[in-house]
Design an enzyme around this catalytic site. Sequence first.
Site, mmCIF file in Angstrom:
data_model
loop_
_atom_site.group_PDB
_atom_site.id
_atom_site.type_symbol
_atom_site.label_atom_id
_atom_site.label_comp_id
_atom_site.label_asym_id
_atom_site.label_seq_id
_atom_site.Cartn_x
_atom_site.Cartn_y
_atom_site.Cartn_z
ATOM 1 N N CYS A 83 4.114 3.531 8.422
ATOM 2 C CA CYS A 83 4.472 4.157 8.318
ATOM 3 C C CYS A 83 5.605 5.545 8.914
ATOM 4 O O CYS A 83 4.712 5.572 9.865
ATOM 5 C CB CYS A 83 2.936 5.312 7.703
ATOM 6 N N GLY A 139 10.560 -4.725 1.677
ATOM 7 C CA GLY A 139 12.008 -4.203 1.716
ATOM 8 C C GLY A 139 12.771 -4.432 0.575
ATOM 9 O O GLY A 139 13.752 -5.609 0.759
ATOM 10 N N GLY A 160 6.828 -2.925 -3.354
ATOM 11 C CA GLY A 160 6.411 -1.706 -3.086
ATOM 12 C C GLY A 160 6.592 -1.044 -4.152
ATOM 13 O O GLY A 160 6.693 -0.574 -5.743
ATOM 14 N N ARG A 161 7.946 -0.115 -3.722
ATOM 15 C CA ARG A 161 8.531 0.799 -5.270
ATOM 16 C C ARG A 161 9.091 0.043 -6.713
ATOM 17 O O ARG A 161 9.104 1.002 -7.411
ATOM 18 C CB ARG A 161 9.992 1.990 -4.783
ATOM 19 N N PRO A 204 1.260 -0.906 0.055
ATOM 20 C CA PRO A 204 0.095 -0.010 -0.055
ATOM 21 C C PRO A 204 1.208 1.133 -0.226
ATOM 22 O O PRO A 204 1.880 1.494 0.851
ATOM 23 C CB PRO A 204 -0.753 -0.313 1.236
#
Length: 331
Positions: A102, A205, A228-229, A18
Amino acid sequence: MPKIGNIILPDFPLLLAPMEDVSDPPFRRLCKLHGADLMYSEFISSEGLIRDAMKSKQKLDIFDYERPVGIQIFGGDEEAMEMSSRIVDAVQPDLVDINFGCPVKKVVCKGAGAGVLKDVDLMVRLTKAVIKGTSLPVTVKTRLGWDENSINIDEVAERLQDIGVQALTIHARTRAQMYKGHSDWSHIQRVKENPRITMPIFGNGDIDSPEKALEYKNKYGLDGMMIGRAAIGYPWIFNEIKHYFATGEKLAPPSMNDRIEAARNHLIWSIEWKGERLGINEMRRHYTNYFKGIHGFKEYKQKLVTTDGINQLLDVFTEIEQIYADYVFEG
């Protein structure tokens, strides 16, 4: 195969992280098409939901083709978390996820996100409030701890499981690291190997290639991993990793036509969901990633980020297709 409530995931699932201002329905749709097994909404403020804030409400939009999909909430107040989980429950995603990871200051300062890592008792109370407010499975995403001197993920995992959390995703950095430095998955491995832990443990990660994904899969023995990224502007990473797991061989990189098609679909779906003006404006941040490494593309990127109007933008994409018809992308 990992199981979250009644959700049965494939062996070693790949999860889409997310990400604020990224993981909206148009982007999730692309990632689903290219192999993501479980996805989450952008994180949603519990305070925003109970205040009926329009932006928070819009983030509740989910579609059947996305399933299984979770909605992620954050906050530092027990009552607000319970009330927001009731609102989420009514939308009927497949699960509710709590963001305790976060690291950004505006979230941490409100005693939410990774800020809760400094007070595990509060984390437990907030989680209990969410579980009380929903009939759905509740999962958590968090970090190793506040800083390297206070890594408390072992305690966090046990206490969350004890109150009914059904899966845990761990970003292998502390809050102090933000998104910098080296992620240390050995801490996640230790949680997974704890004989008390029976819920699925997912790692997050620095997964940015099929080779690293396989290395970490074999080395750390987790139930799955979250990406994610590396998926921003590159939704193909999910199927690339799956293919590499299955064959030991890398898929050919997406062609120029593949990239154009993905970016164009992302734009069209964004406009369908957000409206033309907002869809066009918010799509502009993505073009650099879709066309990274393309020789001589600066002129066309400039056109993409300055052109207004869907028809004019579709004309730009057609022009790019013609100019780059014979372009061979070598990664």
